[in-house]
Design an enzyme around this catalytic site. Structure first.
Site, PDB file in Angstrom:
ATOM      1  N   GLY A 112       0.838  -1.211   0.000  1.00 29.37           N
ATOM      2  CA  GLY A 112       0.000   0.000   0.000  1.00 29.37           C
ATOM      3  C   GLY A 112       0.866   1.252   0.000  1.00 29.37           C
TER       4      GLY A 112
ATOM      5  NE  ARG B 200      -4.846  -6.107  -6.770  1.00 25.99           N
ATOM      6  CZ  ARG B 200      -6.131  -6.395  -6.870  1.00 25.99           C
ATOM      7  NH1 ARG B 200      -6.519  -7.452  -7.516  1.00 25.99           N
ATOM      8  NH2 ARG B 200      -7.028  -5.614  -6.315  1.00 25.99           N
TER       9      ARG B 200
ATOM     10  CG  ASP C 252       4.083  -8.204   7.453  1.00 30.17           C
ATOM     11  OD1 ASP C 252       5.077  -8.685   7.982  1.00 30.17           O
ATOM     12  OD2 ASP C 252       3.007  -8.813   7.254  1.00 30.17           O
TER      13      ASP C 252
ATOM     14  CB  THR D 123       3.228   0.063   6.593  1.00 29.63           C
ATOM     15  OG1 THR D 123       1.851  -0.100   6.964  1.00 29.63           O
ATOM     16  CG2 THR D 123       4.073  -0.372   7.778  1.00 29.63           C
TER      17      THR D 123
ATOM     18  CG  ASP E  32      -1.047  -0.890   8.528  1.00 29.83           C
ATOM     19  OD1 ASP E  32      -1.887   0.018   8.402  1.00 29.83           O
ATOM     20  OD2 ASP E  32      -0.984  -1.874   7.766  1.00 29.83           O
TER      21      ASP E  32
ATOM     22  CG  ASP F 281       2.032  -3.742  10.568  1.00 30.79           C
ATOM     23  OD1 ASP F 281       2.872  -3.234   9.814  1.00 30.79           O
ATOM     24  OD2 ASP F 281       1.045  -4.372  10.143  1.00 30.79           O
TER      25      ASP F 281
ATOM     26  NE  ARG G  25      -1.392  -5.415   7.545  1.00 33.79           N
ATOM     27  CZ  ARG G  25      -0.523  -6.383   7.284  1.00 33.79           C
ATOM     28  NH1 ARG G  25      -0.852  -7.368   6.485  1.00 33.79           N
ATOM     29  NH2 ARG G  25       0.674  -6.370   7.808  1.00 33.79           N
TER      30      ARG G  25
HETATM   31  O1  F6P Z   1      -1.233  -1.783   5.146  1.00 32.35           O
HETATM   32  C1  F6P Z   1      -1.733  -0.528   4.852  1.00 32.35           C
HETATM   33  C2  F6P Z   1      -3.228  -0.554   4.725  1.00 32.35           C
HETATM   34  O2  F6P Z   1      -3.688   0.758   4.435  1.00 32.35           O
HETATM   35  C3  F6P Z   1      -3.971  -1.123   5.937  1.00 32.35           C
HETATM   36  O3  F6P Z   1      -4.075  -0.217   7.005  1.00 32.35           O
HETATM   37  C4  F6P Z   1      -5.299  -1.487   5.320  1.00 32.35           C
HETATM   38  O4  F6P Z   1      -5.918  -2.490   6.073  1.00 32.35           O
HETATM   39  C5  F6P Z   1      -4.893  -1.984   3.958  1.00 32.35           C
HETATM   40  O5  F6P Z   1      -3.626  -1.402   3.667  1.00 32.35           O
HETATM   41  C6  F6P Z   1      -5.843  -1.619   2.844  1.00 32.35           C
HETATM   42  O6  F6P Z   1      -5.383  -2.172   1.660  1.00 32.35           O
HETATM   43  P1  F6P Z   1      -5.972  -1.838   0.219  1.00 32.35           P
HETATM   44  O7  F6P Z   1      -5.319  -0.570  -0.255  1.00 32.35           O
HETATM   45  O8  F6P Z   1      -5.608  -3.017  -0.608  1.00 32.35           O
HETATM   46  O9  F6P Z   1      -7.449  -1.659   0.392  1.00 32.35           O
END
Ligand code: F6P
Length: 362
Positions: A13, A82, A117, A139, A141, A143, A185
């Site tokens: 992301g 992906r 991650d 990120t 997150d 994490d 997440r």
């Molecule tokens: O890991 C970053 C993040 O924004 C998370 O906080 C969230 O759950 C996820 O990615 C959303 O992913 P996507 O952009 O695929 O909807």
């Protein structure tokens, strides 16, 4: 070995601060040694994360290409969550051989991978097979382990905090419970930090199991003392009835296919039923990954980028740049991805929040 050509890749992301880090890596690599008469390194941007290495989508980055992007959100290189070379597409095909062939054809001496991650796990696997990689943790997150902060986290917290600030007046005018659901997440870093910064009355994070009765008691207690509204900040990874994650969609080809979202609606209807107080929900979603990076993230990106080039020149492959107690250092990528970094329940921030009366639903 003299390092002449490096690649940069942003995976997973996006987040604010990535462009600042791309700029820092590219400029540091290009300018390094130039002053002594010889050329700096050549920098190749890999497009759309590992997808660019699989499909050979790359472009040369010169100073002019990374100039003026310090404050720009997102990533000029594009990204993808992906494109796992070890399980590519819906058939989960192993295309790592193509990735190595393209890497060799590009004549790269090293690769700087910026990711969370998932991206760092893939980087680790490629390193095991001999690819010279250095990591930068990013990120929203926060994490990733072995670093106090990841790039992008501070900017996401700033966006979320502003949203919480803006919700206060309407919550108060209408005497409602307003729930703001934030990303993150399986961890509660964004919700905890934005919740504290925005003065959330109730904060729910996955690390602290809640009881609906405790939340309702707090809403009622506030009403009794004349606070006829409550602001609740919660992480998307909070389980419903302490058991189940609420999954919004599944992205099959992704390293982690689960996309969370929507638990706040379920909890809102419970609160409304049990307290009689009108309860509304705002899911902030991808707004948290947008906008300009904060000054903190710009500074972090610049330091991380410079340190990544130092690691490449020292041929310290398999390392990730890291922020520890204010110092920019490095750690083995392996140690950063071993476990998800969760909020420590004894953290001074939780203690301080409890100290000012914040309810965690426990
Ligand atoms: O890991 C970053 C993040 O924004 C998370 O906080 C969230 O759950 C996820 O990615 C959303 O992913 P996507 O952009 O695929 O909807």
């Amino acid at each position: 070995m003299k390092i002449k050509r490096i690649g940069i890749l942003t995976g997973g992301g996006d987040c604010p601060g990535l462009n600042a880090a791309i700029r820092a890596v590219a400029k540091t690599a290009i300018f390094r040694h130039q002053s002594r008469g010889s050329c700096g390194m050549e920098v190749i941007g890999i497009e759309d994360g590992y997808e660019g290495l699989i499909k050979n989508k790359t472009r040369r980055l010169e100073t002019k290409d990374v100039s003026g992007i310090l404050t720009l959100g997102g990533t000029i290189l594009g990204t993808s969550n992906r494109a796992n070379p070890f399980a590519y597409g819906e058939e989960k095909k192993d295309v790592s051989k193509e990735v190595f062939r393209n890497f060799r054809n590009l004549k790269l001496d090293a690769l700087v991978c910026m990711g969370g991650d998932g991206t760092l796990h893939i980087a680790h696997e490629l390193i095991q097979l001999g690819m010279p990689i250095v990591g930068i943790p990013k990120t929203i997150d926060n994490d990733v382990g072995a670093t106090d902060f990841t790039l992008g986290f501070d900017s996401a917290v700033a966006v979320a905090t502003e949203a919480i600030d803006n919700i206060h007046s309407t919550a108060e005018s209408h005497h409602r419970v307003m729930i703001i659901e934030l990303m993150g997440r399986y961890t509660g870093w964004v919700a905890l930090h934005a919740g504290v910064a925005g003065g959330g009355d109730i904060i729910l994070i996955p690390e602290i199991p809640y009881k609906i009765e405790k939340i309702c008691e707090e809403v009622k207690r506030r009403s009794k003392i004349g606070k006829r509204f409550s602001i609740m900040v919660m992480a998307e990874g909070v389980k419903f009835k302490d058991k189940k994650l609420v999954v919004k969609r599944k992205v099959k080809a992704s390293t982690d296919p689960i996309r969370l979202g929507g638990v706040s609606y379920k909890i809102a209807s419970q609160i409304e039923k049990l307290t009689g107080v009108e309860t509304r929900v705002i899911i902030l979603g991808h707004l948290q990954r947008g906008g300009k990076p904060t000054d903190f993230d710009r500074i972090l990106a610049t330091q991380f980028g410079k340190k990544a080039v130092d690691l490449v020149l020292a041929e310290k492959f398999g390392e990730m740049v890291s922020l520890q107690c204010g110092e920019i250092t490095s750690v083995p990528i392996e140690s950063a991805i071993r476990n998800l970094k969760k909020v420590n329940l004894d953290s001074p921030l939780i203690e301080a929040a409890r100290g000012v009366g914040t309810c965690f639903g426990d």
